[in-house]
Design a protein around this motif. Structure first.
Motif, PDB file in Angstrom:
ATOM      1  N   SER A  16      44.314  35.250  35.220  1.00 26.11           N
ATOM      2  CA  SER A  16      43.498  36.241  34.517  1.00 26.11           C
ATOM      3  C   SER A  16      42.126  35.640  34.235  1.00 26.11           C
ATOM      4  O   SER A  16      41.947  34.413  34.280  1.00 26.11           O
ATOM      5  N   VAL A  17      41.181  36.498  33.931  1.00 29.00           N
ATOM      6  CA  VAL A  17      39.857  36.028  33.529  1.00 29.00           C
ATOM      7  C   VAL A  17      39.989  35.079  32.346  1.00 29.00           C
ATOM      8  O   VAL A  17      39.363  34.014  32.309  1.00 29.00           O
ATOM      9  N   GLU A  18      40.812  35.436  31.381  1.00 28.94           N
ATOM     10  CA  GLU A  18      40.965  34.623  30.172  1.00 28.94           C
ATOM     11  C   GLU A  18      41.491  33.225  30.498  1.00 28.94           C
ATOM     12  O   GLU A  18      41.049  32.236  29.901  1.00 28.94           O
ATOM     13  N   VAL A  30      29.320  32.977  38.354  1.00 32.05           N
ATOM     14  CA  VAL A  30      29.983  32.180  37.317  1.00 32.05           C
ATOM     15  C   VAL A  30      29.340  30.784  37.282  1.00 32.05           C
ATOM     16  O   VAL A  30      29.210  30.133  38.312  1.00 32.05           O
ATOM     17  N   PRO A  31      28.941  30.332  36.104  1.00 36.49           N
ATOM     18  CA  PRO A  31      28.349  28.988  36.012  1.00 36.49           C
ATOM     19  C   PRO A  31      29.290  27.914  36.556  1.00 36.49           C
ATOM     20  O   PRO A  31      30.495  27.937  36.312  1.00 36.49           O
ATOM     21  N   GLY A  32      28.720  26.989  37.327  1.00 37.62           N
ATOM     22  CA  GLY A  32      29.489  25.865  37.864  1.00 37.62           C
ATOM     23  C   GLY A  32      30.286  26.159  39.107  1.00 37.62           C
ATOM     24  O   GLY A  32      30.954  25.266  39.635  1.00 37.62           O
ATOM     25  N   GLY A  54      34.004  41.620  38.734  1.00 37.60           N
ATOM     26  CA  GLY A  54      33.920  42.825  37.903  1.00 37.60           C
ATOM     27  C   GLY A  54      34.660  42.643  36.592  1.00 37.60           C
ATOM     28  O   GLY A  54      34.130  42.949  35.512  1.00 37.60           O
ATOM     29  N   ALA A  55      35.880  42.118  36.660  1.00 33.99           N
ATOM     30  CA  ALA A  55      36.668  41.868  35.447  1.00 33.99           C
ATOM     31  C   ALA A  55      36.042  40.752  34.619  1.00 33.99           C
ATOM     32  O   ALA A  55      36.047  40.803  33.379  1.00 33.99           O
ATOM     33  N   TRP A  56      35.492  39.741  35.292  1.00 35.85           N
ATOM     34  CA  TRP A  56      34.838  38.618  34.618  1.00 35.85           C
ATOM     35  C   TRP A  56      33.682  39.118  33.758  1.00 35.85           C
ATOM     36  O   TRP A  56      33.587  38.807  32.572  1.00 35.85           O
ATOM     37  N   ALA A 110      34.675  41.351  30.805  1.00 34.57           N
ATOM     38  CA  ALA A 110      35.267  40.599  29.693  1.00 34.57           C
ATOM     39  C   ALA A 110      34.218  39.819  28.895  1.00 34.57           C
ATOM     40  O   ALA A 110      34.546  39.185  27.897  1.00 34.57           O
ATOM     41  N   GLY A 111      32.972  39.854  29.350  1.00 36.45           N
ATOM     42  CA  GLY A 111      31.918  39.119  28.642  1.00 36.45           C
ATOM     43  C   GLY A 111      31.961  37.625  28.901  1.00 36.45           C
ATOM     44  O   GLY A 111      31.397  36.840  28.138  1.00 36.45           O
TER      45      GLY A 111
END
Length: 143
Positions: A22-24, A53-55, A119-121, A124-125
């Motif tokens: 999951s994103v989390e 996404v950073p990194g 999209g989900a990332w 989710a902020g």
């Protein structure tokens, strides 16, 4: 010639055979787990438009298998680090599911993907950076 197996069936079959986070779960490891290597497999235009996404490492879907295979003239050594877990993402999680399955078929056991993709990332902020910021950070990390 009619399509006998659609993309959804292919994605469902791949998803049943791969590790999905999951994103989390990925967000919790980002920046603190040295074994995590996030891989953005989206088209460069998607990164320009939406950020990334950073990194992460960018490995366009069309080149992924070539960049991973040490026998390929396009091989990228980052993918030879067996201490890493490579967690792929795309826009919605479909391409990354298929790509993760392809890498498993090539023999990689340290590969997974993010459910729902970028999209989900973003929804989710979770942290996002512009492509320009990503390029600058990557250049600084290389020295």
């Amino acid at each position: 010639m009619p399509i006998t197996k659609g993309f959804r069936a292919l994605v469902d079959e791949a998803t049943a055979q791969i590790t999905t986070y999951s994103v989390e779960q990925v967000r919790a490891r980002l920046g603190s787990d040295p074994t995590l290597q996030v891989v953005d497999i989206r088209d460069p235009r998607e990164l320009e438009r939406e950020g990334t996404v950073p990194g992460c490492v960018h490995a366009p879907r069309g080149m992924l298998e070539f960049w991973v295979d040490p026998e390929s003239p396009y091989y990228k050594p980052v993918f030879g680090d067996e201490s890493k877990e490579f967690v792929l993402f795309c826009g919605a999680g479909w391409r990354s599911a298929l790509a993760t399955k392809a890498l498993q078929d090539m023999g990689m056991t340290n590969v997974a993907h993010i459910d729902g993709g970028f999209g989900a990332w973003a929804k989710a902020g979770a942290p996002v950076e512009t492509l320009e910021a990503h390029k600058a950070a990557s250049k600084a990390a290389r020295g």
